[in-house]
Design an enzyme around this catalytic site. Structure first.
Site, mmCIF file in Angstrom:
data_model
loop_
_atom_site.group_PDB
_atom_site.id
_atom_site.type_symbol
_atom_site.label_atom_id
_atom_site.label_comp_id
_atom_site.label_asym_id
_atom_site.label_seq_id
_atom_site.Cartn_x
_atom_site.Cartn_y
_atom_site.Cartn_z
ATOM 1 N N HIS A 305 14.391 53.901 29.730
ATOM 2 C CA HIS A 305 13.467 53.094 28.933
ATOM 3 C C HIS A 305 13.962 51.648 28.939
ATOM 4 O O HIS A 305 15.167 51.398 28.907
ATOM 5 C CB HIS A 305 13.432 53.633 27.493
ATOM 6 C CG HIS A 305 12.599 52.825 26.556
ATOM 7 N ND1 HIS A 305 13.143 52.037 25.561
ATOM 8 C CD2 HIS A 305 11.261 52.676 26.461
ATOM 9 C CE1 HIS A 305 12.165 51.454 24.881
ATOM 10 N NE2 HIS A 305 11.013 51.819 25.406
ATOM 11 N N ASN A 306 13.021 50.702 29.002
ATOM 12 C CA ASN A 306 13.422 49.277 29.037
ATOM 13 C C ASN A 306 14.543 49.068 30.056
ATOM 14 O O ASN A 306 15.570 48.451 29.769
ATOM 15 C CB ASN A 306 13.898 48.797 27.657
ATOM 16 C CG ASN A 306 12.764 48.682 26.650
ATOM 17 O OD1 ASN A 306 11.597 48.784 27.005
ATOM 18 N ND2 ASN A 306 13.106 48.480 25.394
ATOM 19 N N GLU A 335 11.461 51.788 34.008
ATOM 20 C CA GLU A 335 10.366 51.101 33.320
ATOM 21 C C GLU A 335 10.384 49.612 33.635
ATOM 22 O O GLU A 335 11.448 48.992 33.697
ATOM 23 C CB GLU A 335 10.484 51.309 31.812
ATOM 24 C CG GLU A 335 9.311 50.706 31.052
ATOM 25 C CD GLU A 335 9.407 50.895 29.550
ATOM 26 O OE1 GLU A 335 8.361 50.820 28.890
ATOM 27 O OE2 GLU A 335 10.521 51.094 29.031
ATOM 28 N N ASP A 337 8.387 46.212 32.213
ATOM 29 C CA ASP A 337 7.451 45.544 31.298
ATOM 30 C C ASP A 337 7.041 44.214 31.903
ATOM 31 O O ASP A 337 7.876 43.312 32.045
ATOM 32 C CB ASP A 337 8.129 45.283 29.951
ATOM 33 C CG ASP A 337 8.201 46.524 29.079
ATOM 34 O OD1 ASP A 337 7.878 47.601 29.584
ATOM 35 O OD2 ASP A 337 8.587 46.399 27.907
ATOM 36 N N HIS A 350 11.250 42.029 27.436
ATOM 37 C CA HIS A 350 10.709 42.736 26.281
ATOM 38 C C HIS A 350 9.849 41.750 25.512
ATOM 39 O O HIS A 350 10.351 40.895 24.807
ATOM 40 C CB HIS A 350 11.845 43.289 25.410
ATOM 41 C CG HIS A 350 11.400 44.389 24.499
ATOM 42 N ND1 HIS A 350 11.313 44.247 23.141
ATOM 43 C CD2 HIS A 350 10.976 45.655 24.767
ATOM 44 C CE1 HIS A 350 10.873 45.375 22.604
ATOM 45 N NE2 HIS A 350 10.670 46.239 23.566
ATOM 46 N N GLU A 384 4.513 48.925 32.348
ATOM 47 C CA GLU A 384 3.920 48.464 31.093
ATOM 48 C C GLU A 384 3.260 47.124 31.401
ATOM 49 O O GLU A 384 3.933 46.094 31.497
ATOM 50 C CB GLU A 384 4.998 48.327 30.014
ATOM 51 C CG GLU A 384 5.553 49.653 29.537
ATOM 52 C CD GLU A 384 4.495 50.542 28.906
ATOM 53 O OE1 GLU A 384 3.709 50.032 28.085
ATOM 54 O OE2 GLU A 384 4.432 51.727 29.261
#
Length: 764
Positions: A305-306, A335, A337, A350, A384
């Site tokens: 994640h992230n 991931e 973003d 983020h 994302e």
């Protein structure tokens, strides 16, 4: 006494140059470039560096901590100064664990090459050493640390200091007796082999000697028949134990005389038991052994994640290095973003926080280079997407150009699937997980005009109100909209939509709706609290859903420190993509590392039968399921060896205890611990037995934790090791401990005796 490293260095031009030293620039950023003098210490495994103005002060690191050397501009920092310093002067030392890289610029090409080649030789030498050579190196290291005046001799005062450093509080009279016995030259000092003799007396393993005596008739040797008996009775070896016994003698017995007699001495016995063969983790399970031809939904998938973050998700650094580290650890779902960046270039960070930004282009380049170095099985790129249509098209173009043939663009064989393809089918492929307009069935009829329509949220992680990130002191000036509290509709570009094949993100509308209407290539993402609620209230339906569809779980937005949730709850109901913050060490990552250490560390682990079939398995009520067979796990915690110090104050010695923790279905969650041993981290002896009942063995993980007992405050962590219950070898085994970062603690281990037996429901 010569170190194995120093023997190597005597004949090597590069290592001699490293010992002579070189001035290089240590680079932290475009503006921070400082000269430091580097040299390889005489021990051949420590690198010292200092500035001209540091006086006596210096910094050091061990070559054993270096994982790799990258040549040229192969880090973000060195890329940022590429115009100032040519590639042939630059190199990067990559460390194990979560420690940051060291970026260096040499003053000449010859210096750079000497250090690049030299460090690589030392790293290769360390990795190729067998158990005996590692032990010799370890003894030599301690000799160097204790020899304060560097005269190659050690007096009793230095020996007492050594014992404190080695984490043992030994009776002075006993220590003097060992010292005198080892001092055969009667010089009052220990030299060379005398120190080796002292060490052997110091480390005599009474616990191993006792096991050896139980099976050796003459007390000196184990005959082939006696070793075979030991393997059958204790190590649970059945068929082929005679051949196995002979193989162990051939591989581990140091005495040629004993080998010729077909026998094993105590030295060979010890070498066997501390080797991978004597490890708690079954070596066969470490290899790739799962059937890799089943649908993707039938596997647990190592997921991050992230992934771009090196630290927390409020102010942490975003870095390509974070992707490299995750992929090297076998991560198969990363991931990204994405947000609109300047000059038409999407950036990764983020959103609406103070984390730094990196270019989407650089992330995809890194993914293309490192995706398949640790594993050949598919990588899922979880997107994302917060970008405008224009920058979405740029993203699609960059992925298409940079990833080339590795990017999956269409269903295999051009067929619309009824079930997901397998990891075997998708070897060497990168799959995009994102929103998609329409399905695979309609893909041939779609056109640009239709695909640019307004859709649901383009991103998965705009979660329900209870999962939204709260305001905190560090982000109090940001609006609710900036914090992602508002849910808005966005446009999706056809170019990006077309790249989504088997991982189409869809909103979850309930298990009944999914069962009746979902396509196999559709998948949903769940915030941890939603997933936990579903697992508790509708565990059987969740499990059945996950036998057909992929599910991705991600941490709550409230975890601003990038902490993790317990992944076991999600694995219990068959969730495949249980995404964790890889940059945050702790119990949760220990469990993740433990589960994915098996099957060749390839990032895919086949789920148990009960989670792959549409059967009635309820993790909350396992006793009601078909094939319910609880097992008893009995572990005698015998001893510990060379536990590291946690408090570096002089005279401080650990008071170790061992805790066993079981993670699995609710009925299996359990913890037990031994008593603590006063002032002995060197060779503590417990001889205590811990017992557990395991209701669902195929889902259980067993974690061994060593802590330094403290009656006044919280115990300090010393080391841990986590193993899937199904991968445990019975019998007398060593558990080789890992640090908080998941890296090896050389020679630190626990010695245990493990028994697993069937338990009938009547005797439970």
């Amino acid at each position: 006494m010569d170190s194995p490293y120093s023997l190597l260095a005597q004949d090597d031009e590069d290592l001699r140059a490293m010992k002579a030293g070189a001035t290089m620039r240590k680079v932290k950023s475009r503006s921070w470039k400082k000269q430091r003098h580097f040299r390889l210490h005489d021990d051949g495994q420590t690198i010292w560096y200092k500035s001209k103005w540091a006086g006596m002060g210096h910094s050091t690191f061990s070559v054993a901590d270096v994982e790799a050397v990258r040549e040229g501009h192969q880090s973000e920092v060195l890329q940022s100064i590429a115009e100032e310093f040519p590639a042939e002067l630059c190199f990067t030392l990559v460390f194990r664990g979560r420690r940051g890289n060291l970026d260096l610029v040499a003053e000449s090409v010859s210096d750079a090459q000497a250090w690049i080649r030299g460090v690589r030789k030392l790293v290769q030498n360390a990795e190729s050493m067998d158990a005996k050579e590692r032990l010799d190196q370890w003894i030599w290291d301690w000799f160097q640390k204790a020899d304060k005046n560097k005269d190659g001799r050690m007096n009793f005062k230095e020996v007492r200091s050594l014992l404190k450093m080695m984490n043992v509080d030994m009776n002075e009279e006993y220590a003097l007796r060992l010292f005198t016995l080892a001092d055969e030259s009667e010089s009052g000092c220990l030299e060379n082999e005398e120190f080796v003799q002292f060490y052997k007396m110091l480390t005599q393993r009474e616990d191993l000697w006792q096991v050896f005596q139980d099976y050796s008739q003459d007390g000196q040797m184990l005959t082939l028949a006696e070793l075979e008996d030991f393997l059958k009775q204790e190590q649970q070896r059945g068929e082929g134990s005679r051949d196995h016994a002979q193989d162990l003698i051939n591989r581990f017995e140091p005495s040629e005389t004993a080998k010729k007699q077909g026998a094993m001495s105590i030295d060979g016995f010890q070498m066997y038991l501390v080797s991978p063969e004597g490890d708690i983790f079954d070596p066969k399970r470490l290899e790739l052994h799962n059937d890799m031809s089943q649908p993707l939904s039938h596997y647990f998938i190592c997921s991050s994640h992230n992934t771009y973050l090196m630290e927390d998700q409020l102010r942490g650094q975003s870095s390509q290095e974070a992707y490299i580290q995750a992929l090297k650890r076998g991560c198969r779902c990363v991931e990204v973003d994405c947000w609109d960046g300047p000059n038409g270039e999407p950036v990764v960070y983020h959103g609406h926080t103070f984390t730094s930004k990196i270019l989407f282009r650089d992330v995809i380049t890194t993914l293309g280079e490192y995706a398949f170095k640790a594993s050949e099985f598919p990588v899922i790129l979880s997107l994302e997407n917060h970008c405008s249509l224009e920058q979405q098209r740029v993203m699609a173009q960059l992925m298409d150009t940079i990833l080339g043939e590795t990017l999956l663009r269409a269903p295999l064989n051009g067929l619309v699937p009824h079930e997901l393809p397998s990891p075997q089918d998708l070897k060497g492929k990168i799959l995009l997980k994102a929103k998609k307009i329409g399905g695979l069935e309609e893909s041939e009829t779609l056109n640009d005009e239709v695909t640019d329509e307004v859709t649901d949220e383009v991103t998965d992680e705009v979660s329900d109100e209870d999962e939204a990130e709260p305001k905190s002191p560090s982000v109090e000036n940001l609006s609710a909209e900036e914090l992602g509290l508002s849910r808005k509709k966005s446009k999706l570009s056809s170019e990006l939509s077309d790249l989504v094949v088997y991982c189409k993100s869809v909103h979850f509308h309930g298990f009944e709706n999914s069962r009746l209407h979902s396509k196999c290539y559709e998948m949903s993402s769940f915030a941890e609290s939603k997933a936990r609620k579903l697992a508790k209230e509708k565990g059987m339906e969740f499990m059945q859903h996950n036998s057909r569809q992929l599910s991705r779980i991600y941490p709550s937005g409230r975890r601003t420190d990038s902490s993790n949730y317990n992944p076991q709850e999600m694995w219990n109901v068959g969730c495949q993509i249980v995404a964790l913050n890889f940059q945050t060490a702790g119990l949760e990552m220990d469990l993740n590392d433990g589960l994915f250490r098996q099957n060749g560390c390839c990032g895919y682990v086949l789920k148990p039968d009960s989670l792959r079939n549409d059967d009635a398995f309820d993790p909350e009520r396992p006793q009601e399921c078909n094939g319910y067979k609880p097992l008893r796990l009995s572990v005698q915690v015998i001893s510990g060896q060379q536990l590291p110090k946690v408090n570096q104050k002089e005279g401080s010695i650990v008071d170790p205890l061992v805790r066993m923790e079981i993670y699995g279905v609710s009925k299996d969650q359990a913890k037990q611990e031994t008593s603590y041993i006063n002032n002995n981290g060197f060779n503590p002896l417990w001889n205590e037995t811990l017992n557990f009942i395991i209701h669902v063995p195929e889902l259980a993980l067993v974690r061994f934790v060593v802590e330094d007992y403290d009656k006044a405050s919280r115990n300090d962590f010393v080391g841990q090791f986590t193993v899937p219950f199904a991968c445990i070898q019975q019998g007398y085994r060593h558990i080789h401990l890992l640090s908080k970062d998941g890296t090896a603690l050389p020679l630190s281990s626990l010695f245990v005796n493990i028994k697993i037996s069937e338990l009938t429901t009547e005797t439970e």
